[in-house]
Design a protein around this motif. Structure first.
Motif, PDB file in Angstrom:
ATOM      1  N   LYS A   1      21.910  85.136 -32.515  1.00 60.79           N
ATOM      2  CA  LYS A   1      22.915  84.084 -32.406  1.00 60.79           C
ATOM      3  C   LYS A   1      24.158  84.504 -31.622  1.00 60.79           C
ATOM      4  O   LYS A   1      25.234  83.950 -31.795  1.00 60.79           O
TER       5      LYS A   1
ATOM      6  N   GLN B   1      22.235  75.670 -28.563  1.00 61.98           N
ATOM      7  CA  GLN B   1      23.229  74.955 -29.364  1.00 61.98           C
ATOM      8  C   GLN B   1      23.809  73.837 -28.512  1.00 61.98           C
ATOM      9  O   GLN B   1      24.236  74.069 -27.389  1.00 61.98           O
TER      10      GLN B   1
ATOM     11  N   THR C   1      21.345  72.973 -33.503  1.00 60.98           N
ATOM     12  CA  THR C   1      20.678  74.063 -32.788  1.00 60.98           C
ATOM     13  C   THR C   1      19.199  73.737 -32.662  1.00 60.98           C
ATOM     14  O   THR C   1      18.613  73.054 -33.515  1.00 60.98           O
TER      15      THR C   1
ATOM     16  N   GLN D   1      28.334  78.783 -37.800  1.00 63.08           N
ATOM     17  CA  GLN D   1      27.948  77.760 -36.835  1.00 63.08           C
ATOM     18  C   GLN D   1      27.551  76.468 -37.543  1.00 63.08           C
ATOM     19  O   GLN D   1      27.937  75.371 -37.125  1.00 63.08           O
TER      20      GLN D   1
END
Length: 623
Positions: free
Chosen positions: A444, A471, A481, A526
């Motif tokens: 990530k 994303q 995502t 996120q």
């Protein structure tokens, strides 16, 4: 790199005597005869005998520059530039510093060059982007580079593969007399077998093409029946006389030969060669209609430029055309190679912004864009040139003096996938332009980010057989995502369908999915950011709304610690909302610690229950 200078200077020399005179005359004579090894010795004698001047220092520096001995060149340019010099001397000094990895010092000399020659395109490029090296170092790796087993202890370069035969140019022929420029034998064209296992064996001279002068490199037609190759014009007794220096000046020229059994015959001096300029390093398009080459002929932008000439159906030639300033600079450009698609041209340049010496560039001639530096490991601080690629076998070759000598290296493409992300409205299917799209590795970490175009598309090049995550975000839509599965390419597509934000807003609360935090941490994740973006949208749609955020922890840790941790989480939440354009007066928050658990499970909470208790709530203070 040493023999690149021979290929770029395009001058073959025959001389009858070397006059011995006082001071610099003996050294100058050798320099003018391109006897750089001996010229350096004579200039050094002057230094040792206390007869050095600024001129001697500059001549010494230029001598080593011509031999690409960057260490010695830097030493003597430093002495030469203690006094004001011409612009090109500062440029050469900068190039040699860069070849030694001294980029900051190189930039100082480039600034002097830019001041001395402000209209030079190399100066303009430097002023526009003086700190370009980090950008080049960060470029995506396009190729793997490995040594080849065909290189020798002499100069080897210009390798190109046709079917199972590798042709290259080498000074390894010990039976040949040495050439004064570099004290190595004259260059010959060689042919070797390229085997199924990738080994290269049985290198031998191509006697039917070679002369007693310099020969090579070559290019071959698609049917294998025609070659164009470089050679000295002395082979046809074509030269100029330099009476002042007692020289006969030949020029590197392009010759054509046709297949004659197992050898080559009908060797022809091409009509666009000339006595006053040189023509070399040919590369023939696969359709046989265009020949690219290097030349310092009239009309060149710099010292040596890349040109092209059309080959007509009747075997005649058109007028040579300069490829213009997208390719050429006031420096030197050489060793063109036109790819199988007849569009992509690879070439070496010392005039464009590179890592040092000559770098290899690629340009799509059909699009008219800028040339692209191929970055590391294709390019280094040293001279890198002579790129070629065989699309059928998916393998190429470059030449480089990165190991101290001109050697041939094997080029293999890094397996890459062009991933195209298309962002749409999940409910209507409508294209979403100007959406934020990032691609992340499997940990990530964001690799790069762009905005989608008017087709809702963003394309990224990634490595094969590695998972990635995309994303996507857009105002008014829930960020999300999307997985990019492992692929060998060459292309992949990701449909990034975003849901329009539809948030439950009661009289007292904006209801979001839980804003979870990782254990013992207060940073916004996120997933949490995607949810908070919904709150941002609600507050933008209701510009009078004021929110009070409450952050909670699980019951692990002391009461005091949890209260402080939750307060940090509340502040992180508030700061995120403010960062998205919401006025600070409309959002505040407080940490509640473990005082108000969502699931009152005491000391027997599961991990899932602990996670539910690590949450945020958003109370409406004012609508």
């Amino acid at each position: 790199m040493k023999n690149l200078y021979i290929a770029l200077s395009f001058v073959a020399i025959s001389f009858t005597m070397s006059a011995q005179n006082k001071d610099t005359k003996a050294a100058d004579k050798l320099y003018n005869q391109y006897e750089y090894v001996d010229a350096a010795k004579e200039y050094l004698k002057l230094v040792e005998n206390g007869k050095a001047t600024d001129y001697v220092y500059k001549q010494l520096a230029d001598t080593y520059y011509n031999m690409f001995n960057s260490t010695e060149a830097v030493k003597w340019y430093a002495k030469a530039t203690e006094m004001t010099q011409d612009a090109e001397t500062y440029y050469r000094y900068a190039q040699m510093l860069k070849a030694n990895g001294k980029y900051e010092e190189s930039n100082k000399q480039m600034q002097k060059f830019a001041n001395a020659a402000p209209s030079d395109t190399r100066a303009k490029a430097f002023r526009d982007n003086p700190n370009y090296v980090p950008r080049l170092l960060d470029k995506t790796k396009l190729y793997n580079i490995n040594p080849s087993d065909i290189s020798s202890d002499k100069s080897d370069f210009g390798a190109i593969l046709y079917d199972n035969s590798l042709y290259f140019t080498s000074a390894r022929n010990g039976s040949r007399k040495n050439y004064g420029v570099l004290d190595e034998p004259y260059l010959d064209i060689y042919k070797a077998d390229y085997n199924a296992d990738g080994t290269i064996t049985n290198a031998a001279t191509v006697n039917s093409l070679n002369s007693k002068y310099h020969d090579g490199p070559l290019t071959m037609s698609a049917d294998g029946n025609t070659v164009y190759f470089s050679s000295d014009s002395f082979r046809d007794k074509k030269f100029e006389k330099d009476k002042k220096n007692n020289l006969k000046l030949g020029r590197n020229s392009i010759y054509k030969a046709t297949k004659n059994g197992d050898s080559w015959g009908n060797i022809e001096f091409l009509p666009f060669n000339g006595k006053e300029f040189s023509t070399s390093n040919p590369s023939l398009s696969r359709d046989g209609k265009t020949l690219y080459f290097s030349s310092n002929r009239p009309g060149s932008i710099g010292g040596v430029d890349i040109w092209k000439v059309s080959i007509n159906a009747d075997g005649t030639y058109g007028d040579p055309q300069n490829l213009g300033n997208k390719v050429n600079t006031e420096g030197d450009e050489s060793f063109p190679f036109i790819a199988d698609d007849n569009k992509n041209l690879f070439f070496a340049s010392s005039g464009k912004q590179g890592l040092g010496g000559f770098d290899i560039y690629q340009i799509d001639l059909s699009k008219g864009g800028e040339a692209n530096n191929l970055g590391k490991p294709v390019n280094t601080e040293k001279d890198d040139f002579g790129f070629s690629f065989n699309g059928t076998k998916d393998i190429g070759f470059i030449s480089s003096n990165r190991s101290g000598n001109d050697d041939i290296f094997v080029v293999t493409p890094v397996c890459a996938v062009d991933v195209t992300i298309v962002v749409t409205n999940a409910k209507t299917g409508a294209i979403l332009a100007n959406a934020g799209v990032s691609i992340m590795d499997d940990k990530k970490n964001i690799i790069t980010s762009e905005m989608s175009n008017d087709k809702g598309e963003v394309t990224y090049k990634v490595e094969c057989d590695r998972p990635y995550v995309v994303q996507a975000t857009k105002d008014g839509f829930e960020g999300n995502t999307f997985a990019v599965n492992k692929s060998k390419g060459p292309t992949a597509k990701v449909d990034a369908a975003l849901q329009p934000i539809d948030v439950i807003v009661t009289e007292t609360e904006v209801v979001l999915k839980p804003i979870y935090f990782e254990f013992n941490k207060s940073n916004i994740t996120q997933e949490g950011a995607f949810e908070l973006d919904k709150l941002v949208q609600v507050m933008k749609n209701n510009d009078k709304m004021v929110i009070y955020a409450k952050a909670h922890t699980d019951n692990r840790g002391s009461d005091k610690y949890n209260l402080n941790l939750s307060d940090r989480r509340a502040k992180s939440t508030v700061q995120y909302i403010i960062s998205k354009g919401i006025d600070a007066s409309r959002i505040s928050g407080k940490g509640m610690g473990e005082l108000e658990p969502k699931v009152d499970c005491g000391k027997d909470c599961t991990e899932e229950q602990h996670a539910q208790n690590r949450r945020s709530e958003f109370l409406i203070v004012k609508k």
